[in-house]
Motif scaffolding. Structure first.
Motif, PDB file in Angstrom:
ATOM      1  N   ASP A  79       0.733  -1.216   0.200  1.00  0.00           N
ATOM      2  CA  ASP A  79       0.281  -0.032  -0.033  1.00  0.00           C
ATOM      3  C   ASP A  79       0.835   1.541   0.476  1.00  0.00           C
ATOM      4  O   ASP A  79       1.604   1.803   1.192  1.00  0.00           O
ATOM      5  CB  ASP A  79      -0.933   0.251   1.236  1.00  0.00           C
ATOM      6  CG  ASP A  79      -1.902   1.123   1.080  1.00  0.00           C
ATOM      7  OD1 ASP A  79      -2.512   1.731  -0.140  1.00  0.00           O
ATOM      8  OD2 ASP A  79      -2.382   1.648   2.261  1.00  0.00           O
ATOM      9  N   PRO A  80       0.353   1.938  -0.716  1.00  0.00           N
ATOM     10  CA  PRO A  80      -0.231   1.920  -1.898  1.00  0.00           C
ATOM     11  C   PRO A  80       0.410   1.133  -3.323  1.00  0.00           C
ATOM     12  O   PRO A  80       1.587   0.835  -3.277  1.00  0.00           O
ATOM     13  CB  PRO A  80       0.086   3.829  -2.807  1.00  0.00           C
ATOM     14  CG  PRO A  80       1.478   4.139  -2.598  1.00  0.00           C
ATOM     15  CD  PRO A  80       1.300   3.129  -1.083  1.00  0.00           C
ATOM     16  N   PRO A  81      -0.900   0.375  -3.975  1.00  0.00           N
ATOM     17  CA  PRO A  81      -0.242  -1.024  -4.747  1.00  0.00           C
ATOM     18  C   PRO A  81       0.557  -0.530  -5.592  1.00  0.00           C
ATOM     19  O   PRO A  81       0.113   0.832  -6.428  1.00  0.00           O
ATOM     20  CB  PRO A  81      -1.686  -1.655  -4.940  1.00  0.00           C
ATOM     21  CG  PRO A  81      -2.507  -0.190  -5.065  1.00  0.00           C
ATOM     22  CD  PRO A  81      -2.143   0.485  -4.196  1.00  0.00           C
TER      23      PRO A  81
END
Length: 168
Positions: A79-81
């Motif tokens: 996260d974030p991907p």
């Protein structure tokens, strides 16, 4: 000349597509080293179920160790991907050179490649995938499953050639 830990990690080949590096694909999230030669690396895989994650971690640790660094950790951050926007221009060129279509590149706005219309309905999925053989963007999805889990199979409507494409 001493090569920095970041430079070494950026140049590690991707285990599934060794003609591109982890840096080319934008998988390297951070490389932090201190004066004592200790290094912490964070990677973001292209998707959660990537079977190459363990190989990436092992390869990064090996390269750093061979260069004399002490590896504290090679961790994953989800996260974030990762998104296909993380692929560098050099990475996109390398993928295209071997016949793998890189996903459409959206650099500004909400899906508008020029960033001029933030309310544009275009998204990376609706911007055509360019054929690596003839350059047409008139392509069709044949299968969401390709040679590796991060690829899909497409066919060009102009030249009729099938080709793998990196999933967006």
């Amino acid at each position: 000349m001493v090569t920095s830990a970041r430079e070494l990690v950026q140049e590690v080949p991707d285990p599934e597509m060794p003609w591109v590096t982890l840096g080319d694909l934008g998988i390297v999230r951070s490389v932090v080293s201190n004066e004592s030669g200790s290094v912490r690396v964070v990677l973001t895989p292209t998707y959660l179920g990537c079977p190459a994650i363990e190989a990436m971690q092992t390869d990064v640790a090996k390269v750093l160790t061979q260069a004399g660094y002490r590896v504290e950790s090679v961790d994953l951050r989800l996260d974030p991907p990762w998104t296909s926007a993380s692929i560098t221009e050099d990475g996109r060129r390398k993928l295209a050179e071997v016949g793998i279509a890189p996903p459409a590149h959206v650099s500004a706005g909400l899906g508008d490649p020029k960033g001029s219309n933030p309310k544009s309905s275009a998204t990376p999925l609706s911007l055509g995938v360019r054929c690596p053989h003839c350059g047409s963007i008139e392509t069709a999805l044949l299968s969401r499953f390709g040679a590796s889990p991060c690829q899909e199979l497409r066919r060009c409507s102009a030249c009729a050639e099938p080709f793998p494409a990196v999933r967006s």
